[in-house]
Write a protein that holds these residues in place. Structure first.
Motif, PDB file in Angstrom:
ATOM      1  N   UNK A  62      39.503 -19.710 -49.617  1.00 15.08           N
ATOM      2  CA  UNK A  62      39.951 -20.267 -49.958  1.00 15.08           C
ATOM      3  C   UNK A  62      40.866 -21.186 -48.437  1.00 15.08           C
ATOM      4  N   UNK A  63      41.835 -22.287 -48.000  1.00 17.25           N
ATOM      5  CA  UNK A  63      42.220 -23.164 -46.813  1.00 17.25           C
ATOM      6  C   UNK A  63      42.604 -22.369 -45.905  1.00 17.25           C
ATOM      7  N   UNK A  64      41.861 -22.454 -44.924  1.00 18.42           N
ATOM      8  CA  UNK A  64      42.258 -22.033 -43.661  1.00 18.42           C
ATOM      9  C   UNK A  64      42.153 -23.166 -41.904  1.00 18.42           C
ATOM     10  N   UNK A 148      45.612 -18.960 -42.310  1.00 21.35           N
ATOM     11  CA  UNK A 148      46.206 -19.037 -43.284  1.00 21.35           C
ATOM     12  C   UNK A 148      46.020 -20.790 -43.129  1.00 21.35           C
ATOM     13  N   UNK A 149      46.051 -21.294 -44.288  1.00 20.24           N
ATOM     14  CA  UNK A 149      46.243 -23.210 -44.492  1.00 20.24           C
ATOM     15  C   UNK A 149      47.153 -23.312 -43.797  1.00 20.24           C
ATOM     16  N   UNK A 150      47.284 -25.152 -42.652  1.00 19.52           N
ATOM     17  CA  UNK A 150      47.518 -25.687 -42.377  1.00 19.52           C
ATOM     18  C   UNK A 150      48.609 -26.920 -43.380  1.00 19.52           C
ATOM     19  N   UNK A 151      50.023 -26.903 -42.832  1.00 12.61           N
ATOM     20  CA  UNK A 151      50.526 -26.956 -43.651  1.00 12.61           C
ATOM     21  C   UNK A 151      51.535 -28.991 -43.134  1.00 12.61           C
ATOM     22  N   UNK A 152      50.343 -29.292 -42.307  1.00  9.82           N
ATOM     23  CA  UNK A 152      49.844 -30.459 -41.720  1.00  9.82           C
ATOM     24  C   UNK A 152      51.463 -31.459 -41.198  1.00  9.82           C
ATOM     25  N   UNK A 153      52.512 -30.458 -41.202  1.00  8.36           N
ATOM     26  CA  UNK A 153      53.545 -30.687 -40.350  1.00  8.36           C
ATOM     27  C   UNK A 153      54.665 -29.763 -39.681  1.00  8.36           C
ATOM     28  N   UNK A 161      49.212 -19.350 -39.504  1.00  9.13           N
ATOM     29  CA  UNK A 161      48.541 -17.941 -38.985  1.00  9.13           C
ATOM     30  C   UNK A 161      48.174 -17.486 -37.915  1.00  9.13           C
ATOM     31  N   UNK A 162      47.574 -16.220 -37.705  1.00  7.41           N
ATOM     32  CA  UNK A 162      46.739 -15.901 -36.710  1.00  7.41           C
ATOM     33  C   UNK A 162      45.731 -16.541 -35.910  1.00  7.41           C
TER      34      UNK A 162
END
Length: 170
Positions: A62-64, A148-153, A161-162
Protein backbone atom coordinates in the motif's frame (compact mmCIF):
# COMPACT_ATOMS: atom_id res chain seq x y z
CA UNK A 1 44.59 14.61 -35.41
CA UNK A 2 43.86 18.08 -34.04
CA UNK A 3 40.13 17.30 -34.31
CA UNK A 4 40.56 14.41 -31.86
CA UNK A 5 42.33 16.71 -29.39
CA UNK A 6 39.50 19.27 -29.61
CA UNK A 7 36.81 16.61 -29.18
CA UNK A 8 38.69 15.15 -26.19
CA UNK A 9 38.99 18.61 -24.61
CA UNK A 10 35.27 19.29 -25.15
CA UNK A 11 34.29 15.94 -23.66
CA UNK A 12 36.54 16.58 -20.66
CA UNK A 13 34.80 19.92 -20.13
CA UNK A 14 31.35 18.32 -20.34
CA UNK A 15 32.38 15.63 -17.85
CA UNK A 16 33.84 18.16 -15.42
CA UNK A 17 30.67 20.24 -15.57
CA UNK A 18 28.47 17.20 -14.90
CA UNK A 19 30.62 16.22 -11.95
CA UNK A 20 30.30 19.72 -10.51
CA UNK A 21 26.50 19.69 -10.87
CA UNK A 22 26.26 16.32 -9.14
CA UNK A 23 27.67 17.19 -5.72
CA UNK A 24 27.92 15.55 -2.36
CA UNK A 25 25.69 12.68 -1.27
CA UNK A 26 24.80 10.96 2.02
CA UNK A 27 23.33 7.52 2.61
CA UNK A 28 21.47 6.17 5.61
CA UNK A 29 19.86 2.88 6.55
CA UNK A 30 16.12 2.84 7.09
CA UNK A 31 15.21 0.76 10.17
CA UNK A 32 11.94 -0.30 11.74
CA UNK A 33 11.17 0.09 15.46
CA UNK A 34 12.84 -3.28 16.22
CA UNK A 35 16.06 -2.11 14.54
CA UNK A 36 15.63 -4.33 11.47
CA UNK A 37 16.92 -2.87 8.21
CA UNK A 38 13.98 -2.13 5.90
CA UNK A 39 15.62 0.05 3.26
CA UNK A 40 18.04 2.76 2.24
CA UNK A 41 17.82 6.52 1.83
CA UNK A 42 20.21 8.62 -0.25
CA UNK A 43 20.28 12.41 -0.35
CA UNK A 44 22.38 14.04 -3.05
CA UNK A 45 23.03 17.49 -4.43
CA UNK A 46 21.80 18.02 -7.97
CA UNK A 47 21.99 21.44 -9.61
CA UNK A 48 20.75 23.51 -6.68
CA UNK A 49 18.25 20.89 -5.53
CA UNK A 50 18.40 17.89 -3.22
CA UNK A 51 17.35 14.53 -4.67
CA UNK A 52 16.05 12.04 -2.12
CA UNK A 53 16.03 8.37 -3.15
CA UNK A 54 14.01 6.09 -0.88
CA UNK A 55 14.10 2.30 -1.28
CA UNK A 56 12.08 0.11 1.08
CA UNK A 57 11.54 -3.62 1.57
CA UNK A 58 9.56 -5.74 3.98
CA UNK A 59 6.80 -3.16 4.49
CA UNK A 60 3.07 -3.77 4.18
CA UNK A 61 1.54 -3.39 0.74
CA UNK A 62 0.00 0.00 0.00
CA UNK A 63 0.88 3.67 0.25
CA UNK A 64 2.89 5.07 3.15
CA UNK A 65 3.47 8.73 3.98
CA UNK A 66 7.13 9.78 3.95
CA UNK A 67 8.47 12.93 5.55
CA UNK A 68 11.77 14.60 6.22
CA UNK A 69 11.95 15.48 9.91
CA UNK A 70 13.81 18.25 11.73
CA UNK A 71 16.44 16.20 13.60
CA UNK A 72 18.62 13.31 12.44
CA UNK A 73 17.79 11.00 15.34
CA UNK A 74 15.88 7.72 15.17
CA UNK A 75 15.35 6.47 18.72
CA UNK A 76 12.87 3.56 18.72
CA UNK A 77 10.19 2.58 19.19
CA UNK A 78 8.23 5.67 17.98
CA UNK A 79 11.09 7.77 16.55
CA UNK A 80 9.85 10.86 18.40
CA UNK A 81 13.50 11.99 18.65
CA UNK A 82 13.28 12.98 14.96
CA UNK A 83 11.02 15.86 15.98
CA UNK A 84 8.45 17.50 13.72
CA UNK A 85 8.59 17.76 9.93
CA UNK A 86 11.34 19.92 8.49
CA UNK A 87 9.43 23.20 8.16
CA UNK A 88 11.75 26.23 8.08
CA UNK A 89 9.01 28.54 6.71
CA UNK A 90 6.28 27.75 9.28
CA UNK A 91 3.82 26.42 6.69
CA UNK A 92 0.98 23.97 7.30
CA UNK A 93 1.17 20.35 6.18
CA UNK A 94 0.59 19.13 2.66
CA UNK A 95 0.82 20.05 -0.98
CA UNK A 96 -3.00 20.17 -1.17
CA UNK A 97 -3.21 22.53 1.80
CA UNK A 98 -3.49 26.19 0.66
CA UNK A 99 -1.20 27.18 3.56
CA UNK A 100 1.37 24.44 2.90
CA UNK A 101 3.51 22.55 2.36
CA UNK A 102 6.28 21.88 4.85
CA UNK A 103 9.64 21.49 3.15
CA UNK A 104 9.71 17.98 4.64
CA UNK A 105 6.42 16.89 3.03
CA UNK A 106 7.50 14.20 0.56
CA UNK A 107 4.15 12.61 -0.30
CA UNK A 108 3.70 8.84 -0.35
CA UNK A 109 5.71 5.82 -1.34
CA UNK A 110 3.87 2.89 -2.94
CA UNK A 111 4.82 -0.56 -1.70
CA UNK A 112 3.99 -3.58 -3.83
CA UNK A 113 2.73 -7.03 -2.86
CA UNK A 114 6.23 -8.30 -2.08
CA UNK A 115 6.91 -5.40 0.31
CA UNK A 116 9.20 -3.46 -2.02
CA UNK A 117 8.94 0.18 -3.07
CA UNK A 118 11.06 3.07 -4.26
CA UNK A 119 10.63 6.74 -4.90
CA UNK A 120 12.82 9.68 -5.89
CA UNK A 121 11.83 13.16 -4.75
CA UNK A 122 13.40 16.47 -5.74
CA UNK A 123 13.39 19.22 -3.11
CA UNK A 124 14.16 22.67 -4.48
CA UNK A 125 14.17 25.79 -2.31
CA UNK A 126 16.52 28.46 -1.04
CA UNK A 127 17.63 25.93 1.63
CA UNK A 128 18.91 23.54 -1.06
CA UNK A 129 20.92 26.14 -3.01
CA UNK A 130 23.71 26.18 -0.40
CA UNK A 131 24.21 22.43 -0.78
CA UNK A 132 23.63 19.25 1.16
CA UNK A 133 25.75 20.09 4.20
CA UNK A 134 23.81 23.30 4.77
CA UNK A 135 20.46 21.56 4.09
CA UNK A 136 21.22 18.91 6.74
CA UNK A 137 22.36 21.48 9.30
CA UNK A 138 24.19 20.58 12.51
CA UNK A 139 21.66 17.94 13.61
CA UNK A 140 21.06 16.17 10.29
CA UNK A 141 17.57 15.18 9.18
CA UNK A 142 15.51 12.01 9.62
CA UNK A 143 13.44 10.42 6.89
CA UNK A 144 10.35 8.80 8.42
CA UNK A 145 8.02 6.25 6.82
CA UNK A 146 4.51 6.18 8.28
CA UNK A 147 2.04 3.30 8.58
CA UNK A 148 -0.69 4.96 6.47
CA UNK A 149 -0.93 7.18 3.40
CA UNK A 150 -0.46 10.93 3.72
CA UNK A 151 -3.63 12.79 2.68
CA UNK A 152 -1.38 15.76 1.82
CA UNK A 153 -3.63 18.34 3.48
CA UNK A 154 -4.27 17.64 7.19
CA UNK A 155 -1.93 19.52 9.53
CA UNK A 156 0.48 18.53 11.04
CA UNK A 157 1.18 15.11 9.43
CA UNK A 158 -1.47 14.28 6.86
CA UNK A 159 -3.22 11.63 9.01
CA UNK A 160 -0.38 9.29 8.05
CA UNK A 161 -0.42 7.29 11.26
CA UNK A 162 2.44 6.01 13.43
CA UNK A 163 6.09 6.30 12.45
CA UNK A 164 7.15 2.79 11.39
CA UNK A 165 10.65 3.30 9.97
CA UNK A 166 13.39 5.91 10.27
CA UNK A 167 16.72 6.78 8.65
CA UNK A 168 19.02 9.35 10.28
CA UNK A 169 20.91 11.29 7.61
CA UNK A 170 23.93 13.12 9.04
Amino acid sequence: MWQIAIIAALLAGVTSGAEQRMGESRKATLRDSAGKEVGQVTLREDRGAIKIDVRVRGLTKGRHGIHLHETGLCDPPGFASAGPHYNPHGKQHGRRNPQGPHLGDLGNISVGGKGWGNKTITVRSEETLAGLKSFLGDKGRALIVHASPDDEKTDPSGNSGPRIACAAVQ
